[in-house]
Every structure is written in structure tokens, then in C-alpha cells.
Design a protein around this motif. Structure first.
Motif, PDB file in Angstrom:
ATOM      1  N   ILE A  56      41.378  53.108  35.006  1.00  0.00           N
ATOM      2  CA  ILE A  56      40.539  52.208  35.811  1.00  0.00           C
ATOM      3  C   ILE A  56      41.100  52.013  37.221  1.00  0.00           C
ATOM      4  O   ILE A  56      40.350  51.933  38.176  1.00  0.00           O
ATOM      5  CB  ILE A  56      40.283  50.866  35.075  1.00  0.00           C
ATOM      6  CG1 ILE A  56      39.032  50.196  35.638  1.00  0.00           C
ATOM      7  CG2 ILE A  56      41.463  49.913  35.139  1.00  0.00           C
ATOM      8  CD1 ILE A  56      38.173  49.536  34.630  1.00  0.00           C
ATOM      9  N   ARG A  57      42.422  51.971  37.321  1.00  0.00           N
ATOM     10  CA  ARG A  57      43.062  51.925  38.646  1.00  0.00           C
ATOM     11  C   ARG A  57      44.202  52.932  38.672  1.00  0.00           C
ATOM     12  O   ARG A  57      44.751  53.284  37.636  1.00  0.00           O
ATOM     13  CB  ARG A  57      43.587  50.516  38.937  1.00  0.00           C
ATOM     14  CG  ARG A  57      42.511  49.532  39.326  1.00  0.00           C
ATOM     15  CD  ARG A  57      43.036  48.120  39.407  1.00  0.00           C
ATOM     16  NE  ARG A  57      43.429  47.649  38.086  1.00  0.00           N
ATOM     17  CZ  ARG A  57      42.595  47.110  37.212  1.00  0.00           C
ATOM     18  NH1 ARG A  57      41.345  46.935  37.512  1.00  0.00           N
ATOM     19  NH2 ARG A  57      43.020  46.726  36.025  1.00  0.00           N
ATOM     20  N   TYR A 164      32.481  51.628  42.044  1.00  0.00           N
ATOM     21  CA  TYR A 164      33.934  51.824  42.062  1.00  0.00           C
ATOM     22  C   TYR A 164      34.490  52.256  40.705  1.00  0.00           C
ATOM     23  O   TYR A 164      35.668  52.561  40.582  1.00  0.00           O
ATOM     24  CB  TYR A 164      34.638  50.502  42.453  1.00  0.00           C
ATOM     25  CG  TYR A 164      34.137  49.323  41.638  1.00  0.00           C
ATOM     26  CD1 TYR A 164      34.618  49.068  40.369  1.00  0.00           C
ATOM     27  CD2 TYR A 164      33.147  48.478  42.146  1.00  0.00           C
ATOM     28  CE1 TYR A 164      34.141  48.026  39.615  1.00  0.00           C
ATOM     29  CE2 TYR A 164      32.662  47.420  41.402  1.00  0.00           C
ATOM     30  CZ  TYR A 164      33.160  47.204  40.128  1.00  0.00           C
ATOM     31  OH  TYR A 164      32.672  46.178  39.379  1.00  0.00           O
ATOM     32  N   GLN A 262      33.542  39.970  41.268  1.00  0.00           N
ATOM     33  CA  GLN A 262      34.004  41.135  42.068  1.00  0.00           C
ATOM     34  C   GLN A 262      34.112  40.845  43.557  1.00  0.00           C
ATOM     35  O   GLN A 262      35.098  41.184  44.188  1.00  0.00           O
ATOM     36  CB  GLN A 262      33.148  42.403  41.840  1.00  0.00           C
ATOM     37  CG  GLN A 262      32.855  42.778  40.388  1.00  0.00           C
ATOM     38  CD  GLN A 262      34.064  43.117  39.546  1.00  0.00           C
ATOM     39  OE1 GLN A 262      35.191  43.029  39.997  1.00  0.00           O
ATOM     40  NE2 GLN A 262      33.846  43.455  38.282  1.00  0.00           N
ATOM     41  N   ASP A 300      36.808  38.461  37.603  1.00  0.00           N
ATOM     42  CA  ASP A 300      37.549  39.570  38.206  1.00  0.00           C
ATOM     43  C   ASP A 300      37.136  39.669  39.668  1.00  0.00           C
ATOM     44  O   ASP A 300      35.954  39.505  39.987  1.00  0.00           O
ATOM     45  CB  ASP A 300      37.180  40.915  37.554  1.00  0.00           C
ATOM     46  CG  ASP A 300      37.626  41.033  36.111  1.00  0.00           C
ATOM     47  OD1 ASP A 300      38.514  40.267  35.697  1.00  0.00           O
ATOM     48  OD2 ASP A 300      37.085  41.898  35.398  1.00  0.00           O
ATOM     49  N   ILE A 302      37.700  42.199  43.206  1.00  0.00           N
ATOM     50  CA  ILE A 302      38.261  43.406  43.843  1.00  0.00           C
ATOM     51  C   ILE A 302      38.369  43.119  45.330  1.00  0.00           C
ATOM     52  O   ILE A 302      37.398  42.676  45.954  1.00  0.00           O
ATOM     53  CB  ILE A 302      37.366  44.633  43.620  1.00  0.00           C
ATOM     54  CG1 ILE A 302      37.281  44.957  42.125  1.00  0.00           C
ATOM     55  CG2 ILE A 302      37.905  45.834  44.402  1.00  0.00           C
ATOM     56  CD1 ILE A 302      36.356  46.113  41.789  1.00  0.00           C
ATOM     57  N   PHE A 331      42.348  42.475  41.908  1.00  0.00           N
ATOM     58  CA  PHE A 331      42.898  43.821  42.080  1.00  0.00           C
ATOM     59  C   PHE A 331      42.593  44.322  43.474  1.00  0.00           C
ATOM     60  O   PHE A 331      41.537  44.031  44.031  1.00  0.00           O
ATOM     61  CB  PHE A 331      42.228  44.797  41.102  1.00  0.00           C
ATOM     62  CG  PHE A 331      42.104  44.278  39.707  1.00  0.00           C
ATOM     63  CD1 PHE A 331      43.182  44.335  38.839  1.00  0.00           C
ATOM     64  CD2 PHE A 331      40.914  43.728  39.246  1.00  0.00           C
ATOM     65  CE1 PHE A 331      43.082  43.862  37.539  1.00  0.00           C
ATOM     66  CE2 PHE A 331      40.793  43.246  37.953  1.00  0.00           C
ATOM     67  CZ  PHE A 331      41.885  43.314  37.090  1.00  0.00           C
ATOM     68  N   LYS A 332      43.501  45.145  43.995  1.00  0.00           N
ATOM     69  CA  LYS A 332      43.179  45.869  45.223  1.00  0.00           C
ATOM     70  C   LYS A 332      42.248  47.009  44.833  1.00  0.00           C
ATOM     71  O   LYS A 332      42.453  47.635  43.782  1.00  0.00           O
ATOM     72  CB  LYS A 332      44.461  46.477  45.823  1.00  0.00           C
ATOM     73  CG  LYS A 332      45.372  45.460  46.427  1.00  0.00           C
ATOM     74  CD  LYS A 332      46.383  46.122  47.327  1.00  0.00           C
ATOM     75  CE  LYS A 332      47.618  46.570  46.583  1.00  0.00           C
ATOM     76  NZ  LYS A 332      48.674  47.113  47.436  1.00  0.00           N
ATOM     77  N   SER A 334      40.882  50.421  44.171  1.00  0.00           N
ATOM     78  CA  SER A 334      41.598  51.666  43.910  1.00  0.00           C
ATOM     79  C   SER A 334      40.556  52.784  43.858  1.00  0.00           C
ATOM     80  O   SER A 334      39.595  52.704  43.089  1.00  0.00           O
ATOM     81  CB  SER A 334      42.322  51.498  42.566  1.00  0.00           C
ATOM     82  OG  SER A 334      42.893  52.690  42.148  1.00  0.00           O
ATOM     83  N   ARG A 336      38.787  55.839  42.804  1.00  0.00           N
ATOM     84  CA  ARG A 336      38.829  56.640  41.584  1.00  0.00           C
ATOM     85  C   ARG A 336      37.996  57.899  41.729  1.00  0.00           C
ATOM     86  O   ARG A 336      36.785  57.805  42.018  1.00  0.00           O
ATOM     87  CB  ARG A 336      38.323  55.832  40.369  1.00  0.00           C
ATOM     88  CG  ARG A 336      39.010  54.520  40.134  1.00  0.00           C
ATOM     89  CD  ARG A 336      40.526  54.587  40.262  1.00  0.00           C
ATOM     90  NE  ARG A 336      41.189  55.319  39.208  1.00  0.00           N
ATOM     91  CZ  ARG A 336      42.223  56.149  39.395  1.00  0.00           C
ATOM     92  NH1 ARG A 336      42.707  56.366  40.580  1.00  0.00           N
ATOM     93  NH2 ARG A 336      42.785  56.765  38.378  1.00  0.00           N
TER      94      ARG A 336
HETATM   95  N1  5AD Z   1      39.553  49.371  41.774  1.00  0.00           N
HETATM   96  C1  5AD Z   1      39.948  48.105  41.577  1.00  0.00           C
HETATM   97  N2  5AD Z   1      39.543  47.371  40.530  1.00  0.00           N
HETATM   98  C2  5AD Z   1      38.696  47.938  39.658  1.00  0.00           C
HETATM   99  N3  5AD Z   1      38.111  47.466  38.542  1.00  0.00           N
HETATM  100  C3  5AD Z   1      37.348  48.443  38.007  1.00  0.00           C
HETATM  101  N4  5AD Z   1      37.421  49.548  38.755  1.00  0.00           N
HETATM  102  C4  5AD Z   1      38.237  49.258  39.788  1.00  0.00           C
HETATM  103  C5  5AD Z   1      38.698  49.988  40.919  1.00  0.00           C
HETATM  104  N5  5AD Z   1      38.309  51.240  41.141  1.00  0.00           N
HETATM  105  C6  5AD Z   1      38.299  46.097  38.066  1.00  0.00           C
HETATM  106  C7  5AD Z   1      36.985  45.310  38.090  1.00  0.00           C
HETATM  107  C8  5AD Z   1      36.631  45.187  36.645  1.00  0.00           C
HETATM  108  C9  5AD Z   1      38.000  45.162  35.995  1.00  0.00           C
HETATM  109  C10 5AD Z   1      38.008  45.474  34.539  1.00  0.00           C
HETATM  110  O1  5AD Z   1      38.727  46.119  36.703  1.00  0.00           O
HETATM  111  O2  5AD Z   1      37.246  44.047  38.651  1.00  0.00           O
HETATM  112  O3  5AD Z   1      35.878  44.028  36.350  1.00  0.00           O
END
Ligand code: 5AD
Ligand code: SF4
Length: 442
Positions: A56-57, A164, A262, A300, A302, A331-332, A334, A336
Motif C-alpha cells: 500500500i505504501r 492513489y 483522506q 485516515d 493522506i 500518511f505521506k 506514496s 504506487r
Molecule cells: N499513499 C499514502 N497512503 C495511502 N493509503 C492508501 N494508498 C496510499 C498511498 N498510495 C492510505 C489511505 C487508506 C489507508 C489504508 O492507507 O489513507 O485509507
């Protein structure tokens, strides 16, 4: 006389990532037990090492890569060692993993984990990454360590394609598990003494079999012995009035919802393909807060999504202040490979992402503490889990809103529900004092 001693083969499972993966590892452990393995915590003692990976990241992926690198020397010492790579990285990279890491024997994605037994019986270099539209893991043996709380899969995959996110590519299209099979699994869990179930799916609000998610909750609520029902994850777009009604009315459904926002910026939400605006989210959050007293909302976030500007970030800060979440995972962004966001322009520099993340986390720390402090003096219903990790003299459990409470041992034991007065609130846990125990739960 020759003396043959049969020793069971040992398997070591290393799990990366989310609750979904942890539950998948429980399923793999169940399969391995059936195949005659015992589990070990020591990779150097193992005959089989399974990496259940997360993509996921980037960070989760890097951690896996360094762990996988270490297995080269283990394999040199023990040429019979088998190595399996499961989970989302396996699904995405397939045979490439074996090509680049010849010590690996098996590669299979989340949709093929039920074939782990066949794989280890048939031999070398098996790669299983095809989509599996059948929901065939309902009867898998699951090895659950905890005898009180259980995860239960209710659906697999995701159709949302947030720009994302890799999940729709790795876990495939959304599939709901038949209600009957979920019901039977939970009934068995209740007979085995489990008190709490957490229903798992990427977007539980869109559950659909013979019945919808509300209908499923009503059925599970009627199972004797189960005291608490939780679910993750809810998609804000699909959070219906009916579901809000279920949280409010059904006695066992806990007053906690994980509702990923998000971003607080409607412009960013649009390019994330989330399907709701900030205003839509706020309307639903307001309704939850007004109609379900004491509900905990977690989310969550981002930060640093491509093109996120100062005012978009400010909107996220505004949202955090407005909702006052009980907790967040932030989360920063990321990038993918394979996702739409990976090829979007206007990437935000890493140091800006870090600054914004730090600001978000600092603010949320204050909010979390404030929300927890508001519980001081209240009486909370706590499901007791066992000895406290931090202080062995204390016992630990969770409120219905999923907050950890530690308190001095009284005449209570794990699995029971007790009333606890909250005497002191910290950011990550609450300290309480036992008032009573419900004599009915033996
Ligand atoms: N970059 C950062 N955070 C992400 N999430 C999912 N994909 C990414 C990404 N590419 C986070 C989202 C999601 C959680 C499970 O992971 O916030 O809700
Ligand atoms: Fe990923 Fe969006 Fe599906 Fe969640 S809803 S798993 S973030 S695509």
C-alpha cells in the motif's frame, strides 16, 4: 534398535500491513497446521518462511525487501528451507520475485491463499496470481490466537479505484461473502467463547449478498454469546442512514466508526476519485455525532497528494478541528506503480509532505488528548482482554468506542464485561477503576 523421532515441520509467518493481512495470516496458519506444521517465532528454526506482504505504501515494501534479503543466508545454511511470498506484492510482481530472488519457492496473491496447502505439497517454483472470482475460503481453518476477539472476512477486493491505491489491482474486484457462511462462522466463534467480532472488508458499507450490510449486522446482533460487533472499513460515500440507524439501535454494534476522509479539500478528493466532497463528509459526520451520543470517529489522512497546495492542506487542518476525530492514521502520499496518481504531475516535495504530516499529527495529538480527557469521571463498559502489557499488575480492555483502558485487577477475568470509571486519560490509553462486573458473562 534405531529410534526414529518425528518432529513437526516449523513455519514462520511474517505479516506486513493491515488487519486484512493479519487475518489472511491467521488463515494461512490454519492451513499450515492442517498440513502438519507448527508455528515458530524464530525464522532460523523454520522449514518454511511465509512473507505476507503489503504494497500500500513504499515503506511497507522496503521493509519486506530487507527481510527477504536476509533469507539468502538462511537458505545457504538450510537448503531444505522453503520460502513463500504471499500478499499484495506477490500479486503485483508475480514470477519477477523468483527471478530476482532465486531463494523464493512460492509466490501467490491474496486471492489464492487458500491454495497454500496444495502449493507446498506439489513442489517448487509455484506462482499463483490469477484472479479468483470464487469465494472459497469460507471453510478455511483459521488459527486465532486470541480467544475473545476475532476478525471475520465479509468481503474481498475493492471496486473504488481511488487514484492513489493499489488494492483494486492486488485484491481484485469486490466480492461479498454469502451471509449464511458469515453467520455460521460467527455462530461457531460464539460457541467457542468469542465475545467480539470485527467484520472485515475494504468497503463494508457496500456489502451485498442476499442481504445488505444493515441486514447482516441485524443477523449477527442476534447471535447469542457475541457481545460486540465492530467493522472496518466504511467508505464515506456509501455510509447510509440505514447503517447509522444500525449503529444507534443494535445493542451489540459498537459506537465507533473508521471513516477515512483522506483530505479536507474537495478538489483533492475529486482527483483522488473518492466520490464525495468535504461537505458531504461533514454532513454525515455531523449526523453521526448528533444521533449517536459518544460515538468515536477515526479516520485516515493522506498528506502531500499530487498538486496539494497550501490551501488544500489548510482545509485538512480545518476538517480535523471541525470533526475532532478520536484518532487518525496519517500518511505521506506514496506513489504506487500502476495507479493513476503515480503519473500525476505536480508532485509535492518530500520535505513539504513531512512538514504537513508533522503539523497534522501534532494537532491530532492535542485533539485525541482532549477527547480522552472528556471521558474522565465517566463510567465505561469495558471488555476485558487480559494482563496489561505496560503494567503486569493491571488488567486491560477496551471501551465500546475502542479505547484502551488499564485498571487494577479485581474479581474479573478476560472475556468478561465490566463497568470501569475513568480516572485519568492519556493520549493512547485511559486509566480506570473497576466498579462492577457483569455476573452474566462467565
Ligand atoms: N499513499 C499514502 N497512503 C495511502 N493509503 C492508501 N494508498 C496510499 C498511498 N498510495 C492510505 C489511505 C487508506 C489507508 C489504508 O492507507 O489513507 O485509507
Ligand atoms: Fe483503496 Fe479506495 Fe478501495 Fe480503500 S476504497 S481499498 S483506498 S481503492
Amino acid at each position: 534398535m534405531l529410534n526414529f523421532k518425528m518432529t513437526a515441520k516449523k513455519a514462520y509467518i511474517h505479516t506486513f500491513g493491515c488487519q486484512m493481512n493479519m487475518h489472511d495470516s491467521e488463515k494461512m496458519a490454519g492451513i499450515l497446521l492442517n498440513e502438519g506444521y507448527t508455528l515458530t517465532d524464530a525464522p532460523q528454526d523454520a522449514d518454511l518462511i511465509v512473507f505476507n506482504t503489503c504494497s500500500i505504501r513504499q515503506k511497507a515494501e522496503q521493509k519486506f525487501r530487507s527481510e527477504l534479503g536476509r533469507t539468502k543466508s538462511l537458505k545457504k545454511k538450510n537448503p531444505f528451507l522453503r520460502i513463500a511470498v504471499a500478499g499484495c506484492i506477490a500479486q503485483q510482481q508475480g514470477r519477477g520475485i523468483i527471478k530476482n530472488n532465486p531463494q523464493v519457492n512460492y509466490v501467490f496473491g491474496p486471492q489464492n491463499l487458500q491454495r497454500l496447502g496444495d502449493m507446498i505439497r506439489t513442489g517448487e517454483s509455484v506462482v499463483l496470481t490469477e484472479d479468483n472470482p470464487e469465494i472459497s475460503d469460507s471453510d478455511l481453518p483459521v488459527l486465532r490466537k486470541d480467544g475473545i476477539r476475532a476478525w471475520v472476512s465479509i468481503m474481498y477486493g475493492c471496486n473504488n479505484f481511488c487514484s492513489y491505491c493499489v488494492v483494486p489491482y492486488t485484491r481484485g474486484r469486490e466480492k461479498s461473502r454469502p451471509a449464511r457462511s458469515i453467520y455460521e462462522e460467527i455462530r461457531k466463534l460464539a460457541s467457542a467463547g468469542f465475545k467480539e467480532v470485527t467484520l472485515l472488508g475494504q468497503n463494508v458499507n457496500s456489502y451485498k449478498s442476499e442481504i445488505d450490510f444493515g441486514g447482516l449486522l441485524k443477523q449477527i446482533d442476534a447471535i447469542e454469546g457475541i457481545e460486540r460487533i465492530r467493522f472496518v472499513t466504511s467508505h464515506p460515500r456509501d455510509l447510509s442512514e440505514d447503517l447509522m440507524g444500525c449503529i444507534k439501535e443494535l445493542p451489540k454494534v459498537c459506537e465507533h466508526i473508521h471513516l477515512p476522509l483522506q483530505s479536507g479539500s474537495s478538489r483533492i478528493l475529486k482527483i483522488m476519485n473518492r466520490g464525495y466532497t468535504y461537505e458531504d463528509y461533514m454532513r454525515k459526520a455531523d449526523k453521526l455525532i448528533k444521533e449517536i451520543p459518544g460515538i468515536a470517529i477515526t479516520t485516515d489522512i493522506i498528506t502531500g497528494f499530487p498538486s496539494e497546495a497550501v490551501d488544500d492542506h489548510a482545509s485538512t487542518i480545518t476538517a480535523l478541528r471541525a470533526v475532532e476525530f478520536d484518532g487518525i492514521f496519517a500518511f505521506k502520499f506514496s506513489s504506487r506503480p500502476g495507479t493513476k496518481a503515480a503519473v500525476m504531475d505536480e508532485k509535492v516535495p518530500d520535505f513539504v509532505k513531512s512538514q504537513r504530516l508533522a503539523e497534522i499529527l501534532k494537532l491530532q495529538d492535542e485533539i485525541t488528548l482532549k477527547k480522552n480527557k472528556a471521558l474522565e469521571g465517566t463510567i465505561q463498559e469495558v471488555l476485558i482482554e487480559g494482563a496489561s502489557k505496560a503494567d503486569k499488575g493491571k488488567i486491560t480492555g477496551r471501551t465500546r468506542t475502542n479505547k484502551i483502558v488499564n485498571f487494577s485487577r479485581g474479581n474479573v477475568s478476560p472475556g468478561q464485561i465490566a463497568d470501569v470509571r475513568i480516572v485519568k486519560a492519556m493520549r493512547h490509553s485511559l486509566e480506570g477503576s473497576l466498579i462492577s462486573k457483569d455476573e452474566d458473562f462467565q
